[in-house]
Design an enzyme around this catalytic site. Sequence first.
Site, short mmCIF file in Angstrom:
data_model
loop_
_atom_site.label_atom_id
_atom_site.label_comp_id
_atom_site.label_asym_id
_atom_site.label_seq_id
_atom_site.Cartn_x
_atom_site.Cartn_y
_atom_site.Cartn_z
N ASP A 130 3.55 -5.59 11.86
CA ASP A 130 2.71 -4.59 11.18
C ASP A 130 3.34 -3.20 11.36
O ASP A 130 2.64 -2.20 11.54
CB ASP A 130 1.26 -4.62 11.70
CG ASP A 130 0.29 -3.92 10.73
OD1 ASP A 130 0.72 -3.48 9.66
OD2 ASP A 130 -0.91 -3.82 11.08
N ASN A 144 0.83 -1.21 0.00
CA ASN A 144 0.00 0.00 0.00
C ASN A 144 0.86 1.26 0.00
O ASN A 144 0.80 2.10 0.88
CB ASN A 144 -1.00 0.00 1.18
CG ASN A 144 -0.33 -0.06 2.53
OD1 ASN A 144 0.81 -0.50 2.66
ND2 ASN A 144 -1.03 0.40 3.56
ZN LIG Z 1 -3.90 -4.42 7.95
ZN LIG Z 2 -0.45 -3.76 7.82
#
Ligand SMILES: [Zn+2]
Ligand SMILES: [Zn+2]
Length: 427
Positions: A307, A96
Site C-alpha cells: 500500500d 486514485n
Molecule cells: Zn485503501
Molecule cells: Zn491503497
Amino acid sequence: MSALLVKGGRIVDPSQNLDAVGDVLLVDGIVAQCGGTIAAPAGAQVYDATGLVVTPGLIDVHVHLREPGREDVETVATGAHAAVAGGFTAVCAMPNTKPVTDNQATVGFVKRQGEAAGFARVYPIGAISVGQQGETLAEFGEMVAAGAVAFSDDGKPVENTQLMRTAMEYALTFNVPIVEHCEVMSLAHGGSMNEGIVSARLGLKGIPAEAEEIDVARCILLAKRTGGHVHLCHLSTKGSVDLVRWGKAQGINVTSEVCSHHISLTEEAVEGYNTNAKMNPPLRTAADVEALQQGLKDGTIDLLVTDHAPHHYDEKEREFADAPNGIVGLETALGVNITYLVETGILTLNEMVNRMSCLAAKIWHLPGGTLAKGSLGDVTVFDPKKRWVVDPKQFKSKGRNTPYGGHTLTGQAICTIVGGKIVHQVS
Ligand SMILES: [Zn+2]
Ligand SMILES: [Zn+2]
C-alpha cells in the site's frame, strides 16, 4: 541473443516446489533453464549469487504511484525505481490519481509510463466507478483492452451495494478481481487511528474495527451471491481474518492481502502523534497483529503488499488528525517481512516468497511469479541475513514518509532482474 546466468544461489521457487542451490539462465528475457549446474553460454553475463536467495520476481499488487496528477510526490518512474530497489519486479498501480484512472486512455498512459521507465513492470488497476464517485460503473472492457488487471476504487470503498454487486458480475466477464478498500465511512466517521485505549489516552477520534469488518462481510456475501472474485485490501483486524476464513471455508471466491506495516506495528506507534504511523486502515492492537500473522500462515490471507503511499513532507507535518493517511513501503517491505515473519519463525522463507510473488501472479492472473522454463525472466536476488538501517534519504521513491526510519531490519534486495536485465544492484 542476450543471456544472463545467475549462478550458485539458493533458488526458492514455491511455484515449482523448488528449494535448492543451483543456477538460473535467462535468455532474451525468458527463463531458459532453472536449477542444477548450468554452463554459461558464449557471451553470457554471469551474476554470482553465492550465499544469496534467488526467487521469482516479487510482485506488489497494491501501490499508489500518484501519476497522473501528483508528480510532485511520485511518478510512475520514481515509484517503479523504488520498486526494483526494494526487490519488486512488478507492481499494480491503484487508480486514485488525478484525473482518476477510469478510462482506456489513462490506463494506457500509466502502462506506457511504466514501460518507458524501464524499472519494474507496472500493471494499471482501473477504477470501479467513473471518477471514483461511486455512482456509475466505469468501462471495464475498454480498460482491460488497454492493460488494466483489476478494478478498485481504493482510497475509499464502493459504498453503493447494488453498484458493488453489478461490478462483481461485470468483472466475471473479464476474469479480473474486484478489489475493495473495506471501510464503512459513516462508522469510521473521520477517525484518525484505531479506536481503543491509546486513542482515548491521546484524545484522538478512533476508527472501530467494525468499520472494516462490516464491509468485509458485505463483500464476501456479495461474492457468494454473484460468484465473482473479490479481493479484500489491507486487512487490519482479527475479525476480518475470521470472516475471510469463513468465506473461504464456504468455497466463496474471496482473496485477501495484508500490508507489511500491519503485521509489524501496533497502535502504540502513534504515540507522540507520529504522523508517519497514520494510515487507513489504522495500525491496530497486538491481538490483531497476531491474528493477521496467523492468517498469513494458514493461507486465509493470500498476499503481502505495501500500500505504498507517498506524501509530500509538508503534508505529513501537520496536526495528527489533519495529516494524510499512508506510508511508503516499497523499499522496506522485504526487510520488514523477513524481520517480523521469517526471523520470528512465523513464516518459512518459502511461505513468504509465495505470498510476495507466486500467489500474486496466480490469483490476479499476472505474468511471472515463477522461474519455470519459458516464463518471464523476472528474478529477485536477496540476502536474507543482511542487517541494515533504514535511511529514508536513500529512498528512490520521492516519499520519505515511513515509520521505519532508523530501524534496523534483516534482509535486503541485492539484485533485481526484469526481463533478463539487471535493473538494480547493491555492490
Ligand atoms: Zn485503501
Ligand atoms: Zn491503497
